[in-house]
Scaffold this motif. Sequence first.
Motif, PDB file in Angstrom:
ATOM      1  N   UNK A   1       0.233   4.585   9.554  1.00 56.11           N
ATOM      2  CA  UNK A   1       0.592   5.999   9.561  1.00 56.11           C
ATOM      3  C   UNK A   1       1.354   6.365   8.292  1.00 56.11           C
ATOM      4  N   UNK A   2       2.271   5.491   7.867  1.00 54.24           N
ATOM      5  CA  UNK A   2       3.012   5.744   6.627  1.00 54.24           C
ATOM      6  C   UNK A   2       2.067   5.765   5.430  1.00 54.24           C
ATOM      7  N   UNK A   3       1.136   4.817   5.403  1.00 57.55           N
ATOM      8  CA  UNK A   3       0.177   4.763   4.303  1.00 57.55           C
ATOM      9  C   UNK A   3      -0.610   6.064   4.220  1.00 57.55           C
ATOM     10  N   UNK A   4      -1.103   6.546   5.353  1.00 61.13           N
ATOM     11  CA  UNK A   4      -1.885   7.787   5.373  1.00 61.13           C
ATOM     12  C   UNK A   4      -1.031   8.983   4.960  1.00 61.13           C
ATOM     13  N   UNK A   5       0.245   8.957   5.333  1.00 58.27           N
ATOM     14  CA  UNK A   5       1.146  10.072   5.003  1.00 58.27           C
ATOM     15  C   UNK A   5       1.262  10.279   3.497  1.00 58.27           C
ATOM     16  N   UNK A   6       1.154   9.190   2.741  1.00 60.24           N
ATOM     17  CA  UNK A   6       1.288   9.277   1.291  1.00 60.24           C
ATOM     18  C   UNK A   6      -0.055   9.243   0.567  1.00 60.24           C
ATOM     19  N   UNK A   7      -1.135   9.414   1.329  1.00 63.57           N
ATOM     20  CA  UNK A   7      -2.441   9.546   0.706  1.00 63.57           C
ATOM     21  C   UNK A   7      -3.219   8.261   0.544  1.00 63.57           C
ATOM     22  N   UNK A   8      -2.705   7.144   1.073  1.00 62.78           N
ATOM     23  CA  UNK A   8      -3.439   5.887   1.010  1.00 62.78           C
ATOM     24  C   UNK A   8      -4.523   5.817   2.072  1.00 62.78           C
ATOM     25  N   UNK A   9      -5.438   4.892   1.902  1.00 60.05           N
ATOM     26  CA  UNK A   9      -6.569   4.731   2.821  1.00 60.05           C
ATOM     27  C   UNK A   9      -6.535   3.344   3.441  1.00 60.05           C
ATOM     28  N   UNK A  10      -6.740   3.270   4.738  1.00 60.08           N
ATOM     29  CA  UNK A  10      -6.869   1.990   5.437  1.00 60.08           C
ATOM     30  C   UNK A  10      -8.199   1.973   6.157  1.00 60.08           C
ATOM     31  N   UNK A  11      -8.959   0.903   5.968  1.00 56.09           N
ATOM     32  CA  UNK A  11     -10.231   0.772   6.672  1.00 56.09           C
ATOM     33  C   UNK A  11     -10.287  -0.598   7.333  1.00 56.09           C
ATOM     34  N   UNK A  12     -11.044  -0.668   8.410  1.00 50.41           N
ATOM     35  CA  UNK A  12     -11.271  -1.947   9.071  1.00 50.41           C
ATOM     36  C   UNK A  12     -12.493  -2.603   8.451  1.00 50.41           C
ATOM     37  N   UNK A  13     -12.369  -3.860   8.105  1.00 51.12           N
ATOM     38  CA  UNK A  13     -13.486  -4.560   7.499  1.00 51.12           C
ATOM     39  C   UNK A  13     -13.105  -5.968   7.108  1.00 51.12           C
TER      40      UNK A  13
ATOM     41  N   UNK B   1       0.807  -1.214   0.000  1.00 52.24           N
ATOM     42  CA  UNK B   1       0.000   0.000   0.000  1.00 52.24           C
ATOM     43  C   UNK B   1       0.837   1.259   0.000  1.00 52.24           C
ATOM     44  N   UNK B   2       1.886   1.282   0.828  1.00 51.72           N
ATOM     45  CA  UNK B   2       2.761   2.452   0.884  1.00 51.72           C
ATOM     46  C   UNK B   2       3.475   2.646  -0.452  1.00 51.72           C
ATOM     47  N   UNK B   3       3.983   1.557  -1.034  1.00 49.38           N
ATOM     48  CA  UNK B   3       4.689   1.656  -2.320  1.00 49.38           C
ATOM     49  C   UNK B   3       3.768   2.174  -3.416  1.00 49.38           C
ATOM     50  N   UNK B   4       2.534   1.699  -3.454  1.00 48.29           N
ATOM     51  CA  UNK B   4       1.588   2.140  -4.480  1.00 48.29           C
ATOM     52  C   UNK B   4       1.164   3.589  -4.261  1.00 48.29           C
ATOM     53  N   UNK B   5       0.984   3.964  -2.989  1.00 45.26           N
ATOM     54  CA  UNK B   5       0.625   5.358  -2.711  1.00 45.26           C
ATOM     55  C   UNK B   5       1.757   6.292  -3.112  1.00 45.26           C
ATOM     56  N   UNK B   6       2.997   5.859  -2.879  1.00 44.99           N
ATOM     57  CA  UNK B   6       4.150   6.669  -3.290  1.00 44.99           C
ATOM     58  C   UNK B   6       4.272   6.729  -4.812  1.00 44.99           C
ATOM     59  N   UNK B   7       3.668   5.771  -5.493  1.00 40.98           N
ATOM     60  CA  UNK B   7       3.617   5.804  -6.954  1.00 40.98           C
ATOM     61  C   UNK B   7       2.420   6.614  -7.453  1.00 40.98           C
TER      62      UNK B   7
END
Length: 318
Positions: free
Chosen positions: A68-80, A22-28
């Motif tokens: 936190x890293x994911x959110x920093x680069x604009x990614x979204x994490x949800x519980x489900x 997720x972090x790698x894709x958000x950074x892309x």
Amino acid sequence: MVHGELFDVAIIGGGPAGLSAGVALARALRSVVVVDAGEQRNLKAEGVHGFLSREGMSPKELVSAGREELARYGGTAIEGFVTSASRDGGNFILSLKDGSTIAARRLLIASGITDELPELPGLAERWGRDVLYCPYCHGWEIRNQRIGILASDSNAVPEALTFRQWSPDVTLLLNGALSLSPEEEEQLRVRDVRVVDGRVQRLETDNDRLVGVVLDGGSVVPLDVLAVSPATVSKANMLQRLGLEPCGLDEGEGTCLETDESGRTSCPGVWAAGNATDVSAQVMTAAAAGLRAAAAINADLVLADTRQAVQEARAYAR
């Protein structure tokens, strides 16, 4: 509820593999959502091991840092909890247990596996503490302790010889699961690994610490640690509507998803990483697999975006 956005990538599973991807894709600069059911395999472990610069870190803290890293680069994490995945034209629709849906152009399965433990009274409660399976995850912490290997198949012999690297006090509990060949007996003897016959009936504890196992005859084998080999069962059953089914393992009991080296599955547009495809992957190797799959997914999307741009340019030129 329907999430109206069409994400570039939806990731099922928010452990090291899923969050790394997720972090790698958000950074892309890809729009990415990570759907996490909060059931990571190692949550009961006291700490993460074998992960450079994160030695001993709580698994929960690692997940939190990844989010936190994911959110920093604009990614979204949800519980489900994802119950099913289906196609809608060229995209995918994830259906969640709460009734919501998520649409994405590509999928990454990082849902991991479930460890199905031997059915012994008191064993499951001690899993990840003094009942474990991976010497490279826990060997340093249990060095020089009394280690028992609960046999389930012939792999118990190399397992016992491996744990012998960390302790001079290793006992192989045959547990009615195997008969040793003369060569195996010699190997265990020269490495001073004790062999105990008889079936294990239960664990013996004192002050919330493992002190041994009780055999069918009533005798107690003193131990500080018990190593077991659980069946590792895939949690990717939500893919059935896409025609993807977990397959059996080459060695041991359990199931996983088959992929190529990049993590690509036989279903176009779907990748898998981490324990979902490699049941022996540790935290660091699972995270690396997530990164590798993310690069492959982004490359696939680059090609798709380019094809679309070419088609639009040709249509405009007519």
